[in-house]
Scaffold this active site. Structure first.
Site, short mmCIF file in Angstrom:
data_model
loop_
_atom_site.label_atom_id
_atom_site.label_comp_id
_atom_site.label_asym_id
_atom_site.label_seq_id
_atom_site.Cartn_x
_atom_site.Cartn_y
_atom_site.Cartn_z
CG HIS A 60 41.16 38.46 36.97
ND1 HIS A 60 40.04 38.48 37.77
CD2 HIS A 60 41.36 37.16 36.63
CE1 HIS A 60 39.57 37.23 37.91
NE2 HIS A 60 40.37 36.43 37.22
CD GLU A 115 39.67 43.76 37.24
OE1 GLU A 115 38.46 43.69 37.55
OE2 GLU A 115 40.25 42.86 36.60
CB CYS A 137 36.27 38.83 40.80
SG CYS A 137 38.07 38.77 40.82
CB CYS A 173 39.99 42.31 40.89
SG CYS A 173 40.70 41.20 39.65
#
Length: 152
Positions: free
Chosen positions: A54, A56, A84, A87
Site C-alpha cells: 500500500h 502508506e 486500512c 496501514c
C-alpha cells in the site's frame, strides 16, 4: 495551505497508480519541521505481487530505510484515502507525528471506521489525525476508477 500542497502530490501519485491499474491511492511523507519530502509513492500491490504494498507502507519503508531508523516521529503522512487497519498499525509503529488523509473509507478504513486502530487499548502511539483535506478530488479518482472496473 501546506496540507493541500502535499495532498496534491499524493493525488498525483494516486493518478500514477491508476495508470498502472492499481487502486488509486497515493501517499507523501514529509518532515514536519523542514517540509522536506522524504518519500512519495502510490499503491503497487499488483506490480510487486505484494498485498502489503500500500502507498502508506511503501513511503514508511523508504523513509525508515533512508534514515536508518524504525521510528520516524518527526514526520507527517499525507494519504488520499483513510488508511486500512494494516496501514494504521504501521503508522503507529513508525510513530508518525500527524496523519492527514483526504477521503474517508467507511468500508475498509481503519482510523475513523472499522477497527479504529488508534482507539484500541493495544495501540502504543496515536498520531494526530486530520481528515478531509481535498476529500472531493481524492474521493472522485477512486469512484471513477471503480466505475470503470464495473463497466469492464
Amino acid at each position: 495551505m501546506d496540507a493541500e500542497k502535499y495532498m496534491s502530490i499524493a493525488l498525483e501519485e494516486a493518478n500514477k497508480a491508476a495508470g498502472r491499474d492499481e487502486v488509486p491511492i497515493g501517499a507523501v511523507l514529509v518532515h514536519a519541521q523542514t517540509g522536506e519530502i522524504m518519500a512519495v509513492n502510490g499503491n503497487r500491490t499488483i506490480e510487486l505481487h505484494d498485498p502489503t504494498a500500500h502507498a502508506e507502507i511503501l513511503v514508511i519503508r523508504e523513509a525508515c530505510k533512508n534514515i536508518g531508523a524504525q521510528r520516524i516521529p518527526e514526520y507527517d503522512l499525507y494519504v488520499t484515502l483513510e488508511p486500512c487497519a494494516m496501514c494504521a498499525a504501521a503508522i503507529s509503529f513508525a510513530r508518525i507525528r500527524t496523519l492527514y488523509f483526504a477521503a474517508s473509507d467507511s468500508k475498509g478504513g481503519g482510523v475513523l471506521h472499522g477497527g479504529k486502530f488508534f482507539d484500541q487499548p493495544t495501540c502504543h502511539h496515536k498520531p494526530t489525525v486530520k481528515s478531509g483535506v481535498m476529500a472531493d478530488p481524492c474521493g472522485r479518482i477512486l469512484k471513477d476508477f471503480f466505475a470503470e472496473k464495473r463497466k469492464a
